[in-house]
Scaffold this motif. Structure first.
Motif, PDB file in Angstrom:
ATOM      1  N   LEU A  70       0.818  -1.350  -0.240  1.00  0.00           N
ATOM      2  CA  LEU A  70      -0.315   0.359  -0.111  1.00  0.00           C
ATOM      3  C   LEU A  70       0.974   0.911   0.172  1.00  0.00           C
ATOM      4  CD1 LEU A  70      -3.260  -1.389   2.451  1.00  0.00           C
ATOM      5  CD2 LEU A  70      -3.141  -1.092   0.123  1.00  0.00           C
ATOM      6  N   SER A  71       0.180   2.157  -0.550  1.00  0.00           N
ATOM      7  CA  SER A  71       1.099   3.407  -0.487  1.00  0.00           C
ATOM      8  C   SER A  71       0.125   4.507   0.937  1.00  0.00           C
ATOM      9  CB  SER A  71       1.321   3.949  -1.801  1.00  0.00           C
ATOM     10  OG  SER A  71       1.837   3.647  -2.379  1.00  0.00           O
ATOM     11  N   GLY A  72       0.980   5.827   1.449  1.00  0.00           N
ATOM     12  CA  GLY A  72       0.414   7.123   1.732  1.00  0.00           C
ATOM     13  C   GLY A  72      -0.733   5.833   3.088  1.00  0.00           C
ATOM     14  N   PRO A  73      -0.880   7.198   3.884  1.00  0.00           N
ATOM     15  CA  PRO A  73      -2.076   6.418   4.637  1.00  0.00           C
ATOM     16  C   PRO A  73      -2.589   5.379   4.775  1.00  0.00           C
ATOM     17  CG  PRO A  73      -3.186   8.928   3.749  1.00  0.00           C
ATOM     18  CD  PRO A  73      -2.078   8.045   2.538  1.00  0.00           C
ATOM     19  N   ARG A  74      -2.831   4.137   4.024  1.00  0.00           N
ATOM     20  CA  ARG A  74      -3.449   2.798   4.460  1.00  0.00           C
ATOM     21  C   ARG A  74      -2.312   2.488   4.724  1.00  0.00           C
ATOM     22  NH1 ARG A  74      -5.835   3.989  -0.561  1.00  0.00           N
ATOM     23  NH2 ARG A  74      -4.990   1.237  -1.436  1.00  0.00           N
ATOM     24  N   GLN A  75      -1.099   2.383   3.929  1.00  0.00           N
ATOM     25  CA  GLN A  75       0.648   2.131   4.313  1.00  0.00           C
ATOM     26  C   GLN A  75       0.852   1.803   5.465  1.00  0.00           C
ATOM     27  OE1 GLN A  75       3.535   3.326   4.458  1.00  0.00           O
ATOM     28  NE2 GLN A  75       4.412   1.570   4.937  1.00  0.00           N
ATOM     29  N   PHE A 129      -1.223  -4.950  -7.538  1.00  0.00           N
ATOM     30  CA  PHE A 129      -2.727  -4.195  -7.600  1.00  0.00           C
ATOM     31  C   PHE A 129      -2.832  -2.887  -7.127  1.00  0.00           C
ATOM     32  CE2 PHE A 129      -2.770  -9.025  -8.134  1.00  0.00           C
ATOM     33  CZ  PHE A 129      -3.596  -8.831  -9.477  1.00  0.00           C
ATOM     34  N   GLY A 130      -1.601  -2.558  -6.213  1.00  0.00           N
ATOM     35  CA  GLY A 130      -2.359  -1.169  -5.645  1.00  0.00           C
ATOM     36  C   GLY A 130      -1.661   0.083  -6.334  1.00  0.00           C
ATOM     37  N   ALA A 131      -0.825   0.072  -6.818  1.00  0.00           N
ATOM     38  CA  ALA A 131       0.004   0.465  -7.823  1.00  0.00           C
ATOM     39  C   ALA A 131      -0.568   0.983  -9.437  1.00  0.00           C
ATOM     40  CB  ALA A 131       0.898   0.157  -7.640  1.00  0.00           C
ATOM     41  N   ASN A 150      -5.188   7.695  -4.162  1.00  0.00           N
ATOM     42  CA  ASN A 150      -4.190   6.661  -4.092  1.00  0.00           C
ATOM     43  C   ASN A 150      -2.698   7.063  -4.227  1.00  0.00           C
ATOM     44  OD1 ASN A 150      -2.611   4.734  -5.028  1.00  0.00           O
ATOM     45  ND2 ASN A 150      -4.199   3.871  -5.644  1.00  0.00           N
ATOM     46  N   ALA A 151      -2.148   6.972  -2.919  1.00  0.00           N
ATOM     47  CA  ALA A 151      -0.573   8.059  -3.022  1.00  0.00           C
ATOM     48  C   ALA A 151       0.565   7.150  -4.195  1.00  0.00           C
ATOM     49  CB  ALA A 151      -0.031   7.640  -2.055  1.00  0.00           C
ATOM     50  N   ALA A 152       0.334   6.427  -4.527  1.00  0.00           N
ATOM     51  CA  ALA A 152       0.847   5.740  -5.776  1.00  0.00           C
ATOM     52  C   ALA A 152       1.214   6.553  -7.278  1.00  0.00           C
ATOM     53  CB  ALA A 152       0.633   4.016  -5.557  1.00  0.00           C
ATOM     54  N   TRP A 153      -0.222   7.362  -7.142  1.00  0.00           N
ATOM     55  CA  TRP A 153      -0.158   7.612  -8.447  1.00  0.00           C
ATOM     56  C   TRP A 153      -0.633   9.719  -8.199  1.00  0.00           C
ATOM     57  CZ3 TRP A 153      -5.524   5.382  -8.682  1.00  0.00           C
ATOM     58  CH2 TRP A 153      -5.594   4.194  -9.458  1.00  0.00           C
ATOM     59  N   GLY A 177       4.226   6.739  -9.361  1.00  0.00           N
ATOM     60  CA  GLY A 177       5.513   7.920  -9.385  1.00  0.00           C
ATOM     61  C   GLY A 177       6.310   6.788  -9.220  1.00  0.00           C
ATOM     62  N   VAL A 178       7.879   7.429  -9.299  1.00  0.00           N
ATOM     63  CA  VAL A 178       8.499   6.545  -9.697  1.00  0.00           C
ATOM     64  C   VAL A 178       9.221   6.094  -7.886  1.00  0.00           C
ATOM     65  CG1 VAL A 178      10.303   8.643  -8.776  1.00  0.00           C
ATOM     66  CG2 VAL A 178      11.445   6.285  -9.899  1.00  0.00           C
ATOM     67  N   ASP A 179       8.453   6.758  -6.739  1.00  0.00           N
ATOM     68  CA  ASP A 179       9.036   6.086  -4.809  1.00  0.00           C
ATOM     69  C   ASP A 179       8.240   4.790  -5.317  1.00  0.00           C
ATOM     70  OD1 ASP A 179       6.618   7.891  -5.769  1.00  0.00           O
ATOM     71  OD2 ASP A 179       6.567   8.279  -3.809  1.00  0.00           O
ATOM     72  N   SER A 180       7.478   4.517  -5.734  1.00  0.00           N
ATOM     73  CA  SER A 180       5.950   3.490  -6.012  1.00  0.00           C
ATOM     74  C   SER A 180       7.061   2.514  -6.756  1.00  0.00           C
ATOM     75  CB  SER A 180       4.708   3.759  -6.304  1.00  0.00           C
ATOM     76  OG  SER A 180       3.964   4.404  -5.389  1.00  0.00           O
TER      77      SER A 180
END
Length: 387
Positions: free
Chosen positions: A130-135, A227-229, A289-292, A343-346
């Motif tokens: 996951l990314s962001g707050p959910r992570q 799936f998340g990203a 979605n913090a991945a995007w 994002g490149v981070d994800s």
């Protein structure tokens, strides 16, 4: 019991339905596109009837949505005992939101046998995907569960997490009908070994992935998905003339120019790369979605999975699709919408987790390690075939 509990059943409606809406507006597989469109419009009866066969056929996103429908009582009667096996199936394929929810069920012993060790495993796996707050919530939850485990239990659970890999899902291929092209997209080379990066929704659950590069056309093999990203890797036997160089793990700031280069065969009527340019509109989460992140780059059908480049030619992400609810009719006459970018981070997290070699630009801006290659030299056309 930890002082800070995670009552998943009370927040399931708000948390999980929001996640599903994000998937429903994404350009997902044609096999269950109709179902997720019904779900996004809250036409739950039609959504259920379309998605259940796809869930039974092994589509992880469809499995997750069916689980949510039983979990919160949308069209079907609320029944956690029916929801739990669907969450498990999606979790086993690597769906992070399903993993997070299933961890909560195992932790509380609600509708499944209480199993804190397994709850830790699924929560830790979700936190890694996951990314962001959910992570952050999933990571906190995993730590809380860990405090309740014995040393031996925690060691076993951590070893299971380290060794876990999702099975790579493919369509069952049982249909008697001939294979046909279901959708097209773009991918780009990560390394000299011929490994490609693209979007999960472009290549997941295909019976055949056809890869075209230069004058060569071969069949690729799906390696891993996120799936998340909305990411996937595909292995080929191709030897690319060049491959992507990524920026550092920090995504570009707002107003940074961004260029997307990919194949939009329907628009161009040819396999000529189409270049679209714009700027970063918002460097934080796109649609929750913090991945995007969101850009103003016009994107066309087939450009999903294209590299997104900064002004130096370094890759800052992968274009993944169209933002929803765009009112600009003038834009829609020339494009299918504005590109969201993974994002490149994800991407770095995904490739690191799957141990996929890729190259980052030097952190020494005064002396770059390599000169960025032209994106048109390392992109490929991808076709998903199925029956």
């Amino acid at each position: 019991m930890p002082k800070k509990t995670h009552n998943f059943l009370k927040v399931a409606g708000a948390l999980l339905v929001g996640v599903v809406v994000a998937f429903a507006s994404a350009p997902v597989s044609a096999d269950y596109l109709k179902g997720v469109q019904f779900y996004a419009k809250k036409e739950y009866k039609d959504a259920y009837e379309e998605l259940l066969p796809e869930a039974e056929a092994g589509h992880a996103v469809a499995q997750f949505i069916i689980a949510v429908m039983y979990d919160v009582g949308q069209y079907v009667k609320k029944d956690g005992k029916v929801a739990a096996p669907w969450y498990r199936k999606a979790s086993e394929q690597g769906h992070p939101d399903a993993q997070y929810r299933f961890a909560g069920m195992l932790y509380e012993g609600v509708d499944v046998p209480l199993d804190r060790e397994a709850a830790y495993q699924w929560a830790a796996l979700a936190a890694d995907r996951l990314s962001g707050p959910r992570q952050e919530r999933a990571a906190t939850f995993a730590k809380e569960i860990a405090a309740l485990l014995s040393t031996a239990q925690l060691e076993r659970a951590k070893a299971a997490v380290a060794a876990w890999r999702p099975p790579v899902a493919t369509a069952d291929g049982k249909s008697a009908g001939p294979l046909r092209p279901l959708r097209v997209g773009t991918g780009f080379f990560l390394n000299a070994s011929g490994t490609l990066l693209t979007n999960e929704h472009v290549v997941h659950a295909c019976q055949r992935i056809v890869v075209s590069y230069g004058d060569k056309t071969i069949v690729g093999v799906l390696l891993d998905v996120d799936f998340g990203a909305d990411l996937a890797t595909v292995q080929t036997d191709l030897k690319p003339s060049s491959f992507a160089r990524f920026t550092s793990d920090r995504r570009p700031k707002a107003d940074t120019p961004v260029t997307v280069i990919g194949y939009a065969v329907t628009r161009t009527k040819s396999r000529d790369a189409l270049t679209s340019s714009g700027t970063v509109l918002n460097a934080s989460a796109a649609r929750g979605n913090a991945a995007w992140f969101q850009t103003s780059v016009p994107i066309y059908r087939g450009q999903s999975g294209s590299p997104a480049l900064d002004p130096t030619g370094q890759v800052v992400g992968a274009a993944r699709g169209v933002s929803e609810g765009q009112p600009d009719d003038a834009l829609r006459k020339t494009a299918d919408g504005q590109a969201e970018v993974v994002g490149v981070d994800s991407i770095s997290r995904f490739l690191g987790r799957t141990k996929t070699p890729f190259e980052k630009a030097s952190s020494d801006h005064a002396a770059p390690s390599t000169i960025p290659a032209s994106a048109s030299d390392f992109i490929v056309l991808l076709e998903c075939w199925g029956s």
